[in-house]
Motif scaffolding. Sequence first.
Motif, mmCIF file in Angstrom:
data_model
loop_
_atom_site.group_PDB
_atom_site.id
_atom_site.type_symbol
_atom_site.label_atom_id
_atom_site.label_comp_id
_atom_site.label_asym_id
_atom_site.label_seq_id
_atom_site.Cartn_x
_atom_site.Cartn_y
_atom_site.Cartn_z
ATOM 1 N N ARG A 275 0.834 -1.205 0.000
ATOM 2 C CA ARG A 275 0.000 0.000 0.000
ATOM 3 C C ARG A 275 0.871 1.258 0.000
ATOM 4 N NH1 ARG A 275 -1.503 3.336 3.727
ATOM 5 N NH2 ARG A 275 -0.690 2.063 5.425
ATOM 6 N N ILE A 276 1.932 1.264 0.794
ATOM 7 C CA ILE A 276 2.833 2.415 0.856
ATOM 8 C C ILE A 276 3.582 2.584 -0.463
ATOM 9 C CG2 ILE A 276 4.874 3.360 2.012
ATOM 10 C CD1 ILE A 276 3.872 1.882 4.567
ATOM 11 N N VAL A 277 3.994 1.467 -1.055
ATOM 12 C CA VAL A 277 4.685 1.523 -2.346
ATOM 13 C C VAL A 277 3.747 2.072 -3.421
ATOM 14 C CG1 VAL A 277 5.723 0.121 -4.182
ATOM 15 C CG2 VAL A 277 6.358 -0.280 -1.803
ATOM 16 N N GLU A 278 2.481 1.694 -3.374
ATOM 17 C CA GLU A 278 1.510 2.224 -4.343
ATOM 18 C C GLU A 278 1.375 3.743 -4.210
ATOM 19 O OE1 GLU A 278 -1.858 -0.216 -3.423
ATOM 20 O OE2 GLU A 278 -1.360 -1.702 -4.977
ATOM 21 N N LYS A 279 1.443 4.252 -2.981
ATOM 22 C CA LYS A 279 1.413 5.708 -2.779
ATOM 23 C C LYS A 279 2.659 6.359 -3.380
ATOM 24 C CE LYS A 279 -1.445 6.231 1.368
ATOM 25 N NZ LYS A 279 -1.464 6.741 2.761
ATOM 26 N N PHE A 280 3.793 5.720 -3.198
ATOM 27 C CA PHE A 280 5.053 6.200 -3.783
ATOM 28 C C PHE A 280 4.931 6.274 -5.303
ATOM 29 C CE2 PHE A 280 8.956 4.848 -5.965
ATOM 30 C CZ PHE A 280 9.879 5.787 -5.524
ATOM 31 N N LEU A 281 4.334 5.252 -5.901
ATOM 32 C CA LEU A 281 4.173 5.221 -7.356
ATOM 33 C C LEU A 281 3.223 6.324 -7.829
ATOM 34 C CD1 LEU A 281 3.950 1.366 -7.953
ATOM 35 C CD2 LEU A 281 5.913 2.870 -8.382
ATOM 36 N N LYS A 282 2.158 6.573 -7.071
ATOM 37 C CA LYS A 282 1.216 7.633 -7.439
ATOM 38 C C LYS A 282 1.896 8.996 -7.386
ATOM 39 C CE LYS A 282 -3.089 5.316 -6.188
ATOM 40 N NZ LYS A 282 -4.228 5.246 -5.246
ATOM 41 N N ARG A 283 2.699 9.220 -6.352
ATOM 42 C CA ARG A 283 3.417 10.493 -6.251
ATOM 43 C C ARG A 283 4.421 10.630 -7.390
ATOM 44 N NH1 ARG A 283 5.860 14.648 -3.061
ATOM 45 N NH2 ARG A 283 6.806 15.848 -4.748
ATOM 46 N N SER A 284 5.123 9.554 -7.702
ATOM 47 C CA SER A 284 6.095 9.588 -8.796
ATOM 48 C C SER A 284 5.403 9.862 -10.127
ATOM 49 C CB SER A 284 6.866 8.263 -8.860
ATOM 50 O OG SER A 284 7.584 8.036 -7.663
ATOM 51 N N ALA A 285 4.237 9.258 -10.315
ATOM 52 C CA ALA A 285 3.473 9.480 -11.546
ATOM 53 C C ALA A 285 3.000 10.929 -11.638
ATOM 54 C CB ALA A 285 2.284 8.524 -11.604
ATOM 55 N N PHE A 286 2.618 11.508 -10.507
ATOM 56 C CA PHE A 286 2.186 12.906 -10.456
ATOM 57 C C PHE A 286 3.333 13.827 -10.873
ATOM 58 C CE2 PHE A 286 1.510 16.855 -7.956
ATOM 59 C CZ PHE A 286 0.260 17.230 -8.448
ATOM 60 N N ASP A 287 4.516 13.591 -10.302
ATOM 61 C CA ASP A 287 5.678 14.413 -10.643
ATOM 62 C C ASP A 287 6.036 14.270 -12.121
ATOM 63 O OD1 ASP A 287 5.950 15.311 -8.016
ATOM 64 O OD2 ASP A 287 7.288 13.663 -7.468
ATOM 65 N N GLU A 288 5.950 13.046 -12.614
ATOM 66 C CA GLU A 288 6.270 12.788 -14.012
ATOM 67 C C GLU A 288 5.294 13.511 -14.943
ATOM 68 O OE1 GLU A 288 7.295 8.648 -15.893
ATOM 69 O OE2 GLU A 288 5.109 8.906 -15.857
ATOM 70 N N ALA A 289 4.005 13.462 -14.625
ATOM 71 C CA ALA A 289 2.998 14.143 -15.449
ATOM 72 C C ALA A 289 3.244 15.647 -15.453
ATOM 73 C CB ALA A 289 1.589 13.824 -14.932
ATOM 74 N N ASN A 290 3.583 16.202 -14.300
ATOM 75 C CA ASN A 290 3.883 17.637 -14.225
ATOM 76 C C ASN A 290 5.105 17.980 -15.069
ATOM 77 O OD1 ASN A 290 1.733 18.004 -12.488
ATOM 78 N ND2 ASN A 290 2.987 17.913 -10.641
ATOM 79 N N ALA A 291 6.122 17.125 -15.009
ATOM 80 C CA ALA A 291 7.335 17.353 -15.802
ATOM 81 C C ALA A 291 7.013 17.355 -17.289
ATOM 82 C CB ALA A 291 8.366 16.264 -15.487
ATOM 83 N N GLU A 292 6.178 16.419 -17.708
ATOM 84 C CA GLU A 292 5.856 16.341 -19.127
ATOM 85 C C GLU A 292 4.984 17.522 -19.567
ATOM 86 O OE1 GLU A 292 4.723 12.431 -20.461
ATOM 87 O OE2 GLU A 292 6.332 11.500 -19.320
#
Length: 199
Positions: free
Chosen positions: A92-109
């Motif tokens: 569950r914690i790793v899934e939160k990490f992935l969601k945050r990483s995906a958010f940062d990636e989308a903002n970067a793009e």
Amino acid sequence: MNNEQSSHRLTADDVYEEVANTVVTYMVDCGLKDIDVIAGEFFFALDHAYKPLPRFWRDFKLQPVIHAVSTQYPQWFSVALRRDRNAKNVVRIVEKFLKRSAFDEANAEMLMVLPPQDRPATADDALDWICERFIAEGHYSKLRFAQWIGLDCGAQALQVMRGLELAAAGIEYSSPCASFAREIRDQCIAKRRAALSLA
């Protein structure tokens, strides 16, 4: 599905299978045992395995990673000493990490769509631009999340953007988190070698 789509899907599957293998190799190199497979170790391993590719985090496939880790560490689901370290909680914690990483990636793009001369240069300016974009598009939940994260939202977007641009130009890139994770791995390997040489 046409042949091009099938080929892209297979390539994506191959990427995440490789990531899964890299995660396990990292954990083994660090000398982890089943009881050591906790969220923090996953974060380091995932940072180490990161590939600066478009949509890497948003398309991330966690299941191959969990399968590979469970194959290498078959007892990790049952050896937690504390409730917050049990396998379900770790996932569950790793899934939160992935969601945050995906958010940062989308903002970067989003930032990468801007002409280079128009891109924000500081975390503060990047955060302001991202928030303005969310307001303009009516993405208020994303806006609240960006505001809650604060300056780190802008900083991470700029960092991911630079990594994607360098990788696209064929320049090897290692994020600060990946570099730190590799330092930890290298230290663990060095300690084991030193212990063997003294044995």
